[in-house]
Design a protein around this motif. Structure first.
Motif, mmCIF file in Angstrom:
data_model
loop_
_atom_site.group_PDB
_atom_site.id
_atom_site.type_symbol
_atom_site.label_atom_id
_atom_site.label_comp_id
_atom_site.label_asym_id
_atom_site.label_seq_id
_atom_site.Cartn_x
_atom_site.Cartn_y
_atom_site.Cartn_z
ATOM 1 N N LEU A 516 66.542 -44.256 21.897
ATOM 2 C CA LEU A 516 66.447 -44.183 20.438
ATOM 3 C C LEU A 516 67.214 -42.996 19.861
ATOM 4 O O LEU A 516 67.196 -42.790 18.641
ATOM 5 C CB LEU A 516 64.971 -44.053 20.028
ATOM 6 N N ARG A 517 67.879 -42.221 20.711
ATOM 7 C CA ARG A 517 68.462 -40.971 20.222
ATOM 8 C C ARG A 517 69.541 -41.173 19.172
ATOM 9 O O ARG A 517 69.706 -40.348 18.274
ATOM 10 C CB ARG A 517 69.024 -40.175 21.403
ATOM 11 N N GLY A 518 70.290 -42.251 19.260
ATOM 12 C CA GLY A 518 71.343 -42.469 18.279
ATOM 13 C C GLY A 518 70.865 -43.152 17.020
ATOM 14 O O GLY A 518 71.647 -43.321 16.070
ATOM 15 N N ALA A 519 69.587 -43.527 16.966
ATOM 16 C CA ALA A 519 69.088 -44.291 15.825
ATOM 17 C C ALA A 519 68.617 -43.406 14.691
ATOM 18 O O ALA A 519 68.749 -43.763 13.511
ATOM 19 C CB ALA A 519 67.946 -45.203 16.271
ATOM 20 N N VAL A 568 58.072 -46.691 13.125
ATOM 21 C CA VAL A 568 57.313 -47.845 13.602
ATOM 22 C C VAL A 568 58.265 -48.723 14.409
ATOM 23 O O VAL A 568 59.375 -49.021 13.960
ATOM 24 C CB VAL A 568 56.697 -48.648 12.445
ATOM 25 N N VAL A 569 57.845 -49.115 15.615
ATOM 26 C CA VAL A 569 58.651 -49.988 16.466
ATOM 27 C C VAL A 569 57.889 -51.303 16.617
ATOM 28 O O VAL A 569 56.747 -51.311 17.084
ATOM 29 C CB VAL A 569 58.924 -49.357 17.831
ATOM 30 N N LEU A 570 58.522 -52.405 16.221
ATOM 31 C CA LEU A 570 57.876 -53.717 16.195
ATOM 32 C C LEU A 570 58.569 -54.684 17.135
ATOM 33 O O LEU A 570 59.781 -54.579 17.391
ATOM 34 C CB LEU A 570 57.905 -54.288 14.773
ATOM 35 N N ALA A 571 57.798 -55.644 17.652
ATOM 36 C CA ALA A 571 58.389 -56.725 18.443
ATOM 37 C C ALA A 571 59.287 -57.561 17.548
ATOM 38 O O ALA A 571 58.979 -57.809 16.376
ATOM 39 C CB ALA A 571 57.282 -57.574 19.042
ATOM 40 N N TRP A 572 60.404 -58.020 18.111
ATOM 41 C CA TRP A 572 61.416 -58.756 17.348
ATOM 42 C C TRP A 572 61.321 -60.239 17.697
ATOM 43 O O TRP A 572 61.616 -60.640 18.823
ATOM 44 C CB TRP A 572 62.782 -58.190 17.686
ATOM 45 N N PRO A 573 60.901 -61.075 16.743
ATOM 46 C CA PRO A 573 60.793 -62.512 17.037
ATOM 47 C C PRO A 573 62.162 -63.121 17.352
ATOM 48 O O PRO A 573 63.203 -62.658 16.876
ATOM 49 C CB PRO A 573 60.216 -63.096 15.738
ATOM 50 N N LYS A 574 62.126 -64.169 18.170
ATOM 51 C CA LYS A 574 63.365 -64.881 18.499
ATOM 52 C C LYS A 574 63.913 -65.593 17.264
ATOM 53 O O LYS A 574 63.168 -66.012 16.379
ATOM 54 C CB LYS A 574 63.092 -65.909 19.596
ATOM 55 N N ASN A 575 65.247 -65.711 17.227
ATOM 56 C CA ASN A 575 65.924 -66.465 16.176
ATOM 57 C C ASN A 575 65.548 -65.975 14.780
ATOM 58 O O ASN A 575 65.337 -66.772 13.843
ATOM 59 C CB ASN A 575 65.619 -67.962 16.293
ATOM 60 N N ALA A 576 65.431 -64.657 14.628
ATOM 61 C CA ALA A 576 65.087 -64.078 13.329
ATOM 62 C C ALA A 576 65.868 -62.779 13.159
ATOM 63 O O ALA A 576 66.182 -62.104 14.137
ATOM 64 C CB ALA A 576 63.595 -63.809 13.236
ATOM 65 N N PRO A 577 66.213 -62.416 11.904
ATOM 66 C CA PRO A 577 66.908 -61.140 11.695
ATOM 67 C C PRO A 577 65.950 -59.973 11.936
ATOM 68 O O PRO A 577 64.723 -60.142 11.890
ATOM 69 C CB PRO A 577 67.326 -61.219 10.216
ATOM 70 N N PRO A 578 66.476 -58.789 12.178
ATOM 71 C CA PRO A 578 65.606 -57.630 12.427
ATOM 72 C C PRO A 578 64.628 -57.371 11.284
ATOM 73 O O PRO A 578 63.492 -56.941 11.527
ATOM 74 C CB PRO A 578 66.586 -56.478 12.594
ATOM 75 N N THR A 579 65.051 -57.618 10.040
ATOM 76 C CA THR A 579 64.177 -57.326 8.910
ATOM 77 C C THR A 579 62.943 -58.223 8.883
ATOM 78 O O THR A 579 61.955 -57.889 8.227
ATOM 79 C CB THR A 579 64.958 -57.496 7.604
ATOM 80 N N VAL A 592 65.403 -50.534 8.624
ATOM 81 C CA VAL A 592 65.686 -50.719 10.047
ATOM 82 C C VAL A 592 66.739 -49.709 10.481
ATOM 83 O O VAL A 592 67.792 -49.593 9.852
ATOM 84 C CB VAL A 592 66.169 -52.156 10.332
ATOM 85 N N VAL A 593 66.449 -48.983 11.561
ATOM 86 C CA VAL A 593 67.421 -48.010 12.079
ATOM 87 C C VAL A 593 67.951 -48.406 13.458
ATOM 88 O O VAL A 593 68.977 -47.879 13.894
ATOM 89 C CB VAL A 593 66.806 -46.592 12.153
ATOM 90 N N ALA A 594 67.275 -49.329 14.142
ATOM 91 C CA ALA A 594 67.742 -49.768 15.462
ATOM 92 C C ALA A 594 67.073 -51.082 15.799
ATOM 93 O O ALA A 594 65.929 -51.349 15.405
ATOM 94 C CB ALA A 594 67.414 -48.735 16.539
ATOM 95 N N SER A 595 67.800 -51.919 16.532
ATOM 96 C CA SER A 595 67.239 -53.186 17.023
ATOM 97 C C SER A 595 67.948 -53.531 18.318
ATOM 98 O O SER A 595 69.142 -53.273 18.470
ATOM 99 C CB SER A 595 67.422 -54.301 15.993
ATOM 100 N N TRP A 603 62.983 -55.561 20.342
ATOM 101 C CA TRP A 603 62.270 -54.671 19.439
ATOM 102 C C TRP A 603 63.155 -54.217 18.284
ATOM 103 O O TRP A 603 64.380 -54.265 18.360
ATOM 104 C CB TRP A 603 61.737 -53.453 20.191
ATOM 105 N N VAL A 604 62.469 -53.762 17.229
ATOM 106 C CA VAL A 604 63.139 -53.249 16.034
ATOM 107 C C VAL A 604 62.452 -51.944 15.648
ATOM 108 O O VAL A 604 61.219 -51.880 15.585
ATOM 109 C CB VAL A 604 63.053 -54.239 14.861
ATOM 110 N N ALA A 605 63.230 -50.898 15.391
ATOM 111 C CA ALA A 605 62.687 -49.602 14.977
ATOM 112 C C ALA A 605 62.891 -49.422 13.476
ATOM 113 O O ALA A 605 63.990 -49.642 12.955
ATOM 114 C CB ALA A 605 63.362 -48.470 15.746
ATOM 115 N N TRP A 606 61.822 -49.013 12.795
ATOM 116 C CA TRP A 606 61.831 -48.762 11.352
ATOM 117 C C TRP A 606 61.480 -47.296 11.101
ATOM 118 O O TRP A 606 60.663 -46.712 11.799
ATOM 119 C CB TRP A 606 60.783 -49.611 10.649
#
Length: 608
Positions: A516-519, A568-579, A592-595, A603-606
């Motif tokens: 996550l260092r670059g995010a 906050v780091v959330l699970a990323w559903p399949k076939n869906a945008p990070p948002t 969103v800062v990383a996915s 995963w997606v980091a907010w």
């Protein structure tokens, strides 16, 4: 000072076949001290040898930048962070990691800069402690009457065993437990077999030996649950010393007081970590033990998996540890064995059996091959057994050597048969984790699958070569160098290939999956909340990268993401945008800062 040996005790320096060819000293004339130049030479040898062992460890660990032996490494690092006053890390429903080893790592948090700097400093601390196996193995071999120069050479070989060397490259208790057990064995032997003290100075030395053994045991107990087995074994030794009058009640009382006080301190230390790391409880491994001890299937599981650990210990050392185990068992049952020595031999056997069967009883069913054959749990006692096996190879007569080697081979084959009978085709169907097999992977030259009988054959071949190298005719000339070279080359090759083919690929993969260092500027993220539905290895690694953050967990299926967290780091559903990862849409101010989509989970980091 009297040099008489008490009835039932063995002189550790008594002359044996193959020992230094010096006449025994007269009780009235203690052995002359070696010349000052010789003492200096040996001091330099040990200093340079220790530095070389440290250098080998730092070299092998040079590519390690984050915990990959999860959750164990993460648990110890987070515990050390808490002990330095750092933020919490929620590891609820996981294994409880004790505070003794993290206490040793606390200087890493004062010296290291950022997560990688802290981790590398922790591995440097490991290297400094683990390299102490060299002098300890030397002393063990000297107690077993191996000649001085060969004790030094095989002390290096023992310190290069993967159970000592490879695991020192990770933030694990396995980096220091072998040193603790070897130190305990030496001090316990001194305390049990020393002559009755005649004078104040010998009495003080005896008291220090007993107290030192007790302190090492209590610290091992504070480091890991395996230390509880050592604690029980040591307590039984103290009781036997009092009942059979091998030591005075004052000597036993001093050792017992040291054990009780240090154990109580360790329990308080461990209890202080619970609310910071397990606010919702742990995984209750004690419940597994009760279930296994009260059912027939549980006993089958426990005894079979414990036997698999003994098999691994033998094969991983080319049969030398099995040779040592056979020799210890022989000492325990031989009628002429002095009482204190017999008690110590029984203690070592109880330690091996206790660790193997107790850890097997506590293990949950993980659907991995490492459940059935595993080397890490017995790694703490393996170097001591290896040293005993080396002493047998170096000193036994031809007949005794062949008998002991045959018994070790039979033990290994029978253990393999038990593993095959109980595990069967699960050895090919269950998950193969390369990290579980650093030694057998080299023996079978396969880092993708487990081969029981191929590994057994390779281990027995090494035992045959080791035995042939030191048959009495060769022992006086080329035998010892050949044996040392063979065992050292195999041990070092195991650790080098395990580092290159197991550890470093894990580091590269986990970095790619979780970094996550670059995010975001992680030094400003004072808290991070991670979705429970993210795979746990990724969750713990993200705690690691957000080093300055208080780590917590929540279940996004039932609980809204905590908006008081900085990340906050959330699970990323399949076939869906990070948002779309934020349930019902993100509140204003969050972005969103990383996915990342990875083999272990998406995963997606907010951040706010």
């Amino acid at each position: 000072m009297s040099t008489r040996t008490p009835q039932g005790a063995a002189r550790p320096d008594a002359p044996h076949e193959g020992a230094d060819a010096r006449p025994p000293a007269s009780p009235a004339d203690p052995p002359a001290a070696p010349p000052r130049a010789a003492r200096r030479r040996w001091a330099w040898l040990f200093a340079l040898g220790w530095v070389a062992q440290v250098a080998v460890r730092l070299w092998l660990a040079s590519g390690q930048t984050l915990p990959v032996a999860t959750p164990d490494e993460s648990g110890y690092l987070f515990a050390a962070r808490v002990l330095t006053g750092g933020p919490d890390a929620d590891m609820s429903f996981g294994t409880v990691y004790r505070g003794g080893y993290p206490l040793l790592l606390t200087p890493a948090f004062w010296i290291g800069d950022g997560p990688v700097g802290v981790y590398r400093t922790a591995l440097a601390i490991n290297a400094l402690v683990s390299a102490a196996m060299l002098p300890l193995a030397y002393l063990l071999l000297r107690r077993l009457a191996v000649r001085r120069r060969w004790s030094y050479v095989f002390g290096h070989v023992t310190a290069l065993l993967p159970c000592v060397l490879f695991y020192s490259g990770f933030a694990l208790t396995d980096a220091i437990l072998p040193v603790l057990v070897a130190g305990w064995l030496l001090l316990a032997h001194t305390w049990l077999t020393a002559p009755p003290p005649a004078g104040r100075r010998p009495a003080v030395r005896l008291t220090l030996a007993g107290a030192g053994a007790s302190l090492l045991v209590a610290y091992a107990y504070a480091c890991h649950t395996r230390g509880a087995i050592l604690l029980l074994v040591h307590a039984a030794l103290l009781g036997a010393a009092l009942v059979f009058r091998w030591r005075s009640w004052r000597a036993v009382s001093a050792a017992t007081f040291a054990l009780a006080a240090a154990t109580a301190a360790g329990m308080l230390l461990n209890r202080s970590l619970l609310p910071h790391m397990y606010p919702q409880g742990d995984n209750d491994l004690g419940g597994n033990v009760v279930k296994r001890l009260t059912t027939l299937d549980g006993w089958g599981w426990m005894l079979s998996l414990g036997t698999g650990q003994v098999w691994y210990q033998s094969v991983a050392t080319g049969g030398v540890a099995a040779l040592g185990l056979v020799a210890v068992a022989f000492l325990a049952v031989r009628r002429t064995t002095p009482g204190p020595v017999r008690a110590l031999a029984l203690a070592v056997m109880a330690l091996v059996a206790g660790i193997a069967f107790a850890t097997s009883a506590a293990l949950p069913v993980e659907y991995r091959i490492g459940n059935y054959v595993y080397g890490r749990y017995l790694a703490s006692v393996t170097p001591a057994l290896f040293a005993v096996g080396v002493a047998v190879l170096m000193r036994a007569s031809r007949r005794t050597l062949l008998w002991a080697a045959g018994a070790a081979a039979v033990l290994t084959i029978v253990a393999a048969c038990v593993v095959q009978w109980y595990a069967g085709d699960l050895l090919t169907r269950y998950t193969y984790t390369a990290y579980d097999f650093p030694e057998t992977s080299l023996l079978t030259w396969d880092w993708t699958a487990f081969h029981l009988w191929r590994a057994t054959s390779a281990g027995l071949l090494l035992l045959v070569l080791s035995t042939a190298a030191v048959l009495p005719r060769l022992r006086r000339s080329a035998g010892p160098p050949l044996l040392a070279g063979l065992l050292a080359a195999v041990a070092l090759a195991m650790s080098v290939t395990a580092t290159e083919r197991i550890a470093q690929p894990l580091v590269r993969a986990e970095t790619a999956y979780t970094d996550l260092r670059g995010a975001a500027d992680l030094t400003r993220q004072r808290s991070i909340a991670v979705d429970w539905n993210i795979w746990w290895t990724i969750r713990l690694s993200q705690y690691y990268w957000a080093w300055w953050s208080d780590g917590s967990v929540f279940d996004a299926r039932w609980t809204a993401p905590p908006q008081d967290a900085d990340m906050v780091v959330l699970a990323w559903p399949k076939n869906a945008p990070p948002t779309a990862s934020w349930p019902k849409g993100a509140p204003p101010g969050w972005r969103v800062v990383a996915s990342r989509r990875t083999a272990e989970g998406d995963w997606v980091a907010w951040t706010r």
